[in-house]
Design an enzyme around this catalytic site. Structure first.
Site, PDB file in Angstrom:
ATOM      1  N   SER A  36       0.844  -1.188   0.000  1.00 51.28           N
ATOM      2  CA  SER A  36       0.000   0.000   0.000  1.00 51.28           C
ATOM      3  C   SER A  36       0.877   1.236   0.000  1.00 51.28           C
ATOM      4  CB  SER A  36      -0.878  -0.002   1.251  1.00 51.28           C
ATOM      5  OG  SER A  36      -1.485   1.257   1.404  1.00 51.28           O
ATOM      6  N   ARG A  37       0.443   2.244  -0.780  1.00 55.06           N
ATOM      7  CA  ARG A  37       1.197   3.496  -0.833  1.00 55.06           C
ATOM      8  C   ARG A  37       1.021   4.285   0.457  1.00 55.06           C
ATOM      9  NH1 ARG A  37      -1.863   5.955  -5.695  1.00 55.06           N
ATOM     10  NH2 ARG A  37      -3.410   5.541  -4.094  1.00 55.06           N
ATOM     11  N   LYS A  89     -13.129  -6.694  -9.558  1.00 57.50           N
ATOM     12  CA  LYS A  89     -13.837  -6.247 -10.739  1.00 57.50           C
ATOM     13  C   LYS A  89     -13.710  -4.739 -10.878  1.00 57.50           C
ATOM     14  CE  LYS A  89     -16.977  -3.884 -10.100  1.00 57.50           C
ATOM     15  NZ  LYS A  89     -17.457  -2.624  -9.384  1.00 57.50           N
ATOM     16  N   ASP A 167     -19.167   1.349 -13.104  1.00 57.94           N
ATOM     17  CA  ASP A 167     -18.496   0.644 -11.997  1.00 57.94           C
ATOM     18  C   ASP A 167     -19.526  -0.193 -11.213  1.00 57.94           C
ATOM     19  OD1 ASP A 167     -15.987   0.362 -10.080  1.00 57.94           O
ATOM     20  OD2 ASP A 167     -17.731   0.813  -8.844  1.00 57.94           O
TER      21      ASP A 167
HETATM   22  P1  NAP Z   1     -10.537   2.874  -3.162  1.00 57.52           P
HETATM   23  O1  NAP Z   1     -11.188   2.969  -1.827  1.00 57.52           O
HETATM   24  O2  NAP Z   1     -10.233   4.115  -3.910  1.00 57.52           O
HETATM   25  O3  NAP Z   1      -9.236   1.983  -2.962  1.00 57.52           O
HETATM   26  C1  NAP Z   1      -8.389   1.651  -4.007  1.00 57.52           C
HETATM   27  C2  NAP Z   1      -6.967   1.555  -3.451  1.00 57.52           C
HETATM   28  O4  NAP Z   1      -6.086   1.194  -4.497  1.00 57.52           O
HETATM   29  C3  NAP Z   1      -6.456   2.875  -2.899  1.00 57.52           C
HETATM   30  O5  NAP Z   1      -6.814   3.051  -1.547  1.00 57.52           O
HETATM   31  C4  NAP Z   1      -4.977   2.725  -3.090  1.00 57.52           C
HETATM   32  O6  NAP Z   1      -4.511   1.975  -1.988  1.00 57.52           O
HETATM   33  C5  NAP Z   1      -4.796   1.785  -4.263  1.00 57.52           C
HETATM   34  N1  NAP Z   1      -4.290   2.436  -5.470  1.00 57.52           N
HETATM   35  C6  NAP Z   1      -3.222   2.019  -6.200  1.00 57.52           C
HETATM   36  N2  NAP Z   1      -3.049   2.786  -7.274  1.00 57.52           N
HETATM   37  C7  NAP Z   1      -3.997   3.726  -7.220  1.00 57.52           C
HETATM   38  C8  NAP Z   1      -4.320   4.818  -8.051  1.00 57.52           C
HETATM   39  N3  NAP Z   1      -3.613   5.106  -9.156  1.00 57.52           N
HETATM   40  N4  NAP Z   1      -5.383   5.591  -7.710  1.00 57.52           N
HETATM   41  C9  NAP Z   1      -6.104   5.332  -6.591  1.00 57.52           C
HETATM   42  N5  NAP Z   1      -5.840   4.274  -5.771  1.00 57.52           N
HETATM   43  C10 NAP Z   1      -4.792   3.497  -6.083  1.00 57.52           C
HETATM   44  O7  NAP Z   1     -11.409   1.991  -4.142  1.00 57.52           O
HETATM   45  P2  NAP Z   1     -12.305   0.725  -3.792  1.00 57.52           P
HETATM   46  O8  NAP Z   1     -13.704   1.160  -3.592  1.00 57.52           O
HETATM   47  O9  NAP Z   1     -11.660  -0.086  -2.771  1.00 57.52           O
HETATM   48  O10 NAP Z   1     -12.278   0.013  -5.225  1.00 57.52           O
HETATM   49  C11 NAP Z   1     -11.157  -0.729  -5.682  1.00 57.52           C
HETATM   50  C12 NAP Z   1     -11.657  -1.747  -6.699  1.00 57.52           C
HETATM   51  O11 NAP Z   1     -12.629  -2.581  -6.045  1.00 57.52           O
HETATM   52  C13 NAP Z   1     -12.380  -1.091  -7.878  1.00 57.52           C
HETATM   53  O12 NAP Z   1     -12.093  -1.776  -9.061  1.00 57.52           O
HETATM   54  C14 NAP Z   1     -13.855  -1.252  -7.534  1.00 57.52           C
HETATM   55  O13 NAP Z   1     -14.686  -1.352  -8.684  1.00 57.52           O
HETATM   56  C15 NAP Z   1     -13.846  -2.569  -6.774  1.00 57.52           C
HETATM   57  N6  NAP Z   1     -14.975  -2.727  -5.858  1.00 57.52           N
HETATM   58  C16 NAP Z   1     -15.330  -1.722  -4.989  1.00 57.52           C
HETATM   59  C17 NAP Z   1     -16.457  -1.880  -4.182  1.00 57.52           C
HETATM   60  C18 NAP Z   1     -16.904  -0.843  -3.191  1.00 57.52           C
HETATM   61  O14 NAP Z   1     -17.990  -0.974  -2.605  1.00 57.52           O
HETATM   62  N7  NAP Z   1     -16.137   0.207  -2.928  1.00 57.52           N
HETATM   63  C19 NAP Z   1     -17.221  -3.043  -4.267  1.00 57.52           C
HETATM   64  C20 NAP Z   1     -16.783  -4.058  -5.119  1.00 57.52           C
HETATM   65  C21 NAP Z   1     -15.681  -3.876  -5.906  1.00 57.52           C
HETATM   66  P3  NAP Z   1      -3.115   2.269  -1.313  1.00 57.52           P
HETATM   67  O15 NAP Z   1      -3.204   3.635  -0.758  1.00 57.52           O
HETATM   68  O16 NAP Z   1      -3.106   1.180  -0.311  1.00 57.52           O
HETATM   69  O17 NAP Z   1      -2.026   2.143  -2.336  1.00 57.52           O
END
Ligand code: NAP
Length: 313
Positions: A36-37, A89, A167
């Site tokens: 994680s960053r 996904k 999404d």
């Molecule tokens: P999020 O909260 O924004 O988390 C994504 C994480 O990925 C960030 O916290 C960051 O973690 C890392 N990361 C690495 N490169 C990045 C970049 N260039 N920009 C932003 N983040 C980056 O997103 P999320 O909701 O967890 O979603 C992540 C994936 O899961 C997506 O594909 C989404 O469609 C899927 N998903 C989400 C949900 C939901 O309810 N949120 C449900 C099902 C699936 P670090 O700071 O640790 O590097």
């Protein structure tokens, strides 16, 4: 057999809400590290990048929970290093990049699992079985939610490759592609883009299949109040409805009992099975439909979207 030693990349909302608790309760897999960053996770080894994690700890597999735009490079590096890979996904930012990963996984005899969490909702397999030998006449998908509630501050989701309203919409498509007995394809669509964003906030799509069934999908991110994640399928034997994102199934108004389980527990059980059997599971159909919507859909520019309703962000 020793448990699969897993490293996870991208400690964001979905990793914390679903992956960590589901891995903890799945036999045959153990979370040993995270990359994680910005975050660090208690009780496991922590690294800043995938490269450092691959060099610093013994792993069998990697789960990628980052936004889709950066997923291919990470997946390629993990497979090249000899690790099985689980993809959140959507499995990538383009359809074609998946062919590269499928080919590398096959060449290295590794498991590549493109997960579609909504396919593990309790009503989905019962719905697929109920529809398997029936003729579908019409389908109506309504996937309407409040983006400010579900995706606060997620800038990546509005950028190219972030998919916008697709999404969540791709979750509906992952269910419909699983439960309908025939393949279907887009005939018409319209996408609404906020004037200040690169991804759509709403989409209205029409598909058909070889029998000429009318399959409509409406995705909207501007819904406040009760949220709607419903799929209605009309057949010659009546109407099947999957509601609450696939977790409840009703046939002609009568609830059909489904065994309640967490979608992500199902995902990790399946990953353990796939690794054990030396197989991959990569279905690009939901992502292909989204790509088709961008290819064929008419584009309408609508009012600007800001994370804060007063326009502050
Ligand atoms: P999020 O909260 O924004 O988390 C994504 C994480 O990925 C960030 O916290 C960051 O973690 C890392 N990361 C690495 N490169 C990045 C970049 N260039 N920009 C932003 N983040 C980056 O997103 P999320 O909701 O967890 O979603 C992540 C994936 O899961 C997506 O594909 C989404 O469609 C899927 N998903 C989400 C949900 C939901 O309810 N949120 C449900 C099902 C699936 P670090 O700071 O640790 O590097």
């Amino acid at each position: 057999m020793a448990p699969i030693r897993l490293g996870l990349v991208g400690v964001g909302k979905i990793a914390r809400d679903q992956h960590f608790p589901s891995i903890a309760k799945t036999d045959g897999i153990e979370l040993v590290a995270a990359a994680s960053r910005s975050a660090s996770v208690d009780g496991i080894e922590n690294f800043t990048t995938l490269t450092e994690m691959l060099a610093g700890v013994e792993l069998d597999a990697v789960a990628l929970c980052t936004p889709p735009q950066v997923r291919h490079a990470l997946a390629h590096a993990a497979l090249a290093a000899g690790k099985h890979v689980l993809l959140e996904k959507p499995p990538g930012a383009t359809v074609s990049e998946l062919a590269d990963l499928v080919s590398l996984a096959a060449q290295k005899r590794l498991t590549l699992f493109a997960t579609w969490h909504s396919r593990f909702a309790a009503g989905v397999e019962p719905a697929r079985r109920w529809l398997a030998d029936r003729t579908v006449r019409a389908v109506r998908v309504e996937w309407k939610e409040d983006v400010r509630h579900w995706h606060p501050g997620q800038a990546w989701i509005w950028e190219p490759g972030g998919l916008g309203v697709f999404d969540p919409g791709i979750n509906a498509l992952s269910i419909v592609t699983r439960i309908l007995p025939l393949p279907f394809f887009l005939t018409e669509g319209s996408l609404e883009f906020p004037e200040n964003q690169q991804a759509p906030i709403a989409a209205d799509l029409a598909f058909t299949d070889a029998n000429g069934a009318r399959i409509e999908a409406v995705f909207d991110w501007r819904q406040t109040g009760p949220q709607t994640w419903d799929i209605h399928v009309d057949t010659e034997d009546g109407r099947l409805t999957l509601s609450k994102g696939g977790s409840e199934m009703v046939v002609d108004g009568k609830p059909v009992m489904s065994e309640a389980d967490s979608e992500y527990a199902g995902i990790y059980r399946r990953f353990v099975e796939l690794v054990g059997e030396g197989r991959s599971d990569v279905d690009v159909a939901p992502l292909q439909h989204v790509a088709d919507a961008f290819l064929l859909g008419a584009r309408r520019i609508v009012e600007a979207f800001h994370d804060e309703p007063n326009g502050a962000a």
